[in-house]
Write an enzyme that holds these catalytic residues in place. Structure first.
Site, PDB file in Angstrom:
ATOM      1  N   GLU A 120       0.880  -1.171   0.000  1.00 38.60           N
ATOM      2  CA  GLU A 120       0.000   0.000   0.000  1.00 38.60           C
ATOM      3  C   GLU A 120       0.912   1.212   0.000  1.00 38.60           C
ATOM      4  O   GLU A 120       1.486   1.567   1.028  1.00 38.60           O
ATOM      5  CB  GLU A 120      -0.917  -0.011   1.231  1.00 38.60           C
ATOM      6  CG  GLU A 120      -1.761  -1.261   1.377  1.00 38.60           C
ATOM      7  CD  GLU A 120      -2.741  -1.477   0.238  1.00 38.60           C
ATOM      8  OE1 GLU A 120      -2.902  -0.556  -0.608  1.00 38.60           O
ATOM      9  OE2 GLU A 120      -3.342  -2.551   0.179  1.00 38.60           O
TER      10      GLU A 120
ATOM     11  N   CYS B 176      -1.504   9.180   2.861  1.00 37.54           N
ATOM     12  CA  CYS B 176      -1.169   8.640   1.536  1.00 37.54           C
ATOM     13  C   CYS B 176      -2.257   8.899   0.509  1.00 37.54           C
ATOM     14  O   CYS B 176      -1.981   8.893  -0.691  1.00 37.54           O
ATOM     15  CB  CYS B 176      -0.871   7.142   1.642  1.00 37.54           C
ATOM     16  SG  CYS B 176      -2.235   6.160   2.303  1.00 37.54           S
TER      17      CYS B 176
END
Length: 514
Positions: free
Chosen positions: A244, A278
């Protein structure tokens, strides 16, 4: 190899009903960090070998223990995160780290029994009357590598998926969050033996010691650069990885969408956790004629949420450390030196509380246009035609998220079909990540694999195909010698009367050994 040998030693201990507890380590002479890693991994491998398929009841019990501890420790965790960051609102930590983790656990508890059920599949007509199913088997020992920006959610989210799938888990926390690491370690140690869940953190001098263990799966959250290192190291053990990562997630504001509404959403995305997310909007694409209005509205929205002086704001998060603050400042200095205009939305506060900086007049050679920002800086790019904006998005690596602001369904569909990203929120930002009945993951440079909800359970399980031939099925008809009536009929049915005569078969002289 050393970890596998140690597993045999721990297996005999487990057979006698002994468990390696998190607090079993003798305080006067703690094991050296790398050696402790080997011991914990060996203990977890041995424990998994003794109980390779925990029941649904046992898995749910573990998840309930995790939730109970999370609720008990919510204030301690919020304070620890605040300490590690220099300042972070307890309300923000509870909303983004504690509540999100709780929602994920709740979802797993509600659906785990269904996820675990074997799935019947339809055998080929050729094998009709036989049985075909897929079972979901725990992989074994899962390594979870956690970043610093959401240290609780990005530890407990993968932990939830791993426990639901029946695995043992080792969690590697970030070295820059020692206070959070200590609280999380204590919280988990109270209910989990270390041969089920273990936490390591800043005491590990070389993070590669963790990645180099022969895990059965690794879940990593972090930057693409570090993700490549993790993947290379894991490849030595052929360990599958879920990455991720991040990237430059665009926010595209379409013509006709209320500029003030889009500006507020994007300013919220950049103000939450000071943009250290993110999936935060990395930059905004705005119709050229609306750029000035957008900048003014984004600044006004930031002030409305956090005030004109961040020293007085109880809600605004600090940049996590001096190194990250210097990195963000260097991005701004580079842009300023190359002609960009920078609008600070408020006065900075103490302890690295940097207000949103809106940047216009950008050029492709600026670092802001090349690197993931991961902070409270918002480049605003003008565009003339929608195709220009889409072309800009597609010119870069595929991002973890994409945000499109439009009330025109056809336009939204056009953007979705023309671009790639890990996930999407329409007319807002970020909310795709905390809806746990859908997967969360990247694509290309922003990651591979996914977790959350059912996809997380599947990611950390092995989908095992089980074919059962019934007693009287005439399988011998397909054995050599070849050419019997059943084989001829099967080939005629599926392949026709033969290949194209114009295609010349290989001669023995031209045939190569493959």
């Amino acid at each position: 190899m050393a970890a596998r040998k140690l597993a045999a030693q721990y297996r005999s201990k487990i057979e006698k009903g002994q468990h390696l507890m998190n607090d079993d380590r003798p305080a006067p002479a703690p094991l050296e960090a790398a050696a402790r890693l080997q011991n914990v991994f060996a203990a977890q491998s041995a424990a998994y070998a003794q109980n390779p398929y925990p029941s649904a009841q046992a898995r749910k019990a573990s998840l309930r223990q995790l939730k109970r501890q999370l609720l008990r420790y919510q204030d301690a965790l919020a304070q620890a995160i605040c300490t590690d960051f220099g300042f972070r609102s307890h309300a923000e930590s509870k909303m983004l780290d504690v509540l999100s983790s709780t929602l994920e656990i709740n979802h797993a508890l509600s659906h785990l029994s269904r996820w675990m059920r074997p799935r019947r599949r339809r055998p080929e007509l050729l094998f009709a009357t036989n049985s075909l199913r897929v079972t979901y088997q725990p992989k074994g020992v899962v390594g979870v590598i956690v970043p610093w920006n959401f240290p609780v959610y990005l530890a407990l989210g993968p932990l939830t998926a791993a426990l639901a799938a029946g695995n043992r888990v080792m969690i590697k926390m970030a070295e820059v969050t020692p206070a959070t690491n200590a609280v999380l370690r204590r919280m988990l140690a109270e209910v989990f033996a270390e041969d089920q869940v273990a936490v390591v953190g800043e005491e590990l001098v070389n993070p590669n010691d963790f990645t180099a263990l022969p895990f059965d799966h690794i879940v990593f959250t972090g930057s693409p650069a570090v993700g490549r290192v993790v993947m290379r190291t894991a490849a030595d053990n052929l360990t599958p990885v879920t990455l991720e990562l991040g990237g430059k997630s665009p926010a595209l504001v379409a013509r006709g969408y209320p500029v003030a509404e889009a500006a507020r959403s994007i300013a919220h995305g950049k103000g939450t956790n000071a943009g250290q997310i993110c999936v935060a909007p990395d930059y905004a694409l705005v119709p050229r004629e609306s750029v000035a209005d957008f900048v003014a509205q984004a600044k006004a929205s930031f002030i409305e949420m956090f005030g004109t002086d961040l020293a007085a704001s109880p809600d605004y998060t600090a940049i996590v450390n001096d190194r990250q603050a210097a990195r963000i400042d260097a991005l701004l200095q580079d842009a300023r030196a190359k002609g960009a205009q920078i609008e600070a939305c408020a006065q900075p506060g103490p302890g690295r509380r940097m207000p949103l900086q809106i940047v216009t007049g950008l050029t492709p050679d600026m670092r802001l246009m090349q690197e993931e920002i991961f902070g409270p800086v918002l480049p605003v790019l003008p565009y003339d035609q929608l195709e220009d904006a889409v072309r800009h998005i597609n010119a870069g690596p595929r991002p973890l998220a994409l945000y499109c602001f439009s009330h025109d369904a056809a336009l939204r569909d056009q953007v979705l079909k023309a671009t790639h990203s890990g996930g999407v929120t329409l007319n807002d930002w970020g909310w795709q990540t905390i809806n746990h009945d859908a997967p969360f993951g990247g694509v290309g440079n922003s990651g591979m694999g996914s977790y959350h909800g059912e996809e997380g359970f599947r990611e950390l399980s092995h989908a095992r195909t089980v074919f059962k031939r019934h007693r009287f099925f005439p399988i011998k008809l397909f054995h050599p010698p070849y050419g019997n009536w059943a084989q001829r009929l099967t080939l005629r049915f599926y392949l026709g009367r033969g290949g194209d005569p114009a295609v010349t078969p290989e001669t023995p002289a031209s045939r190569r050994v493959l």
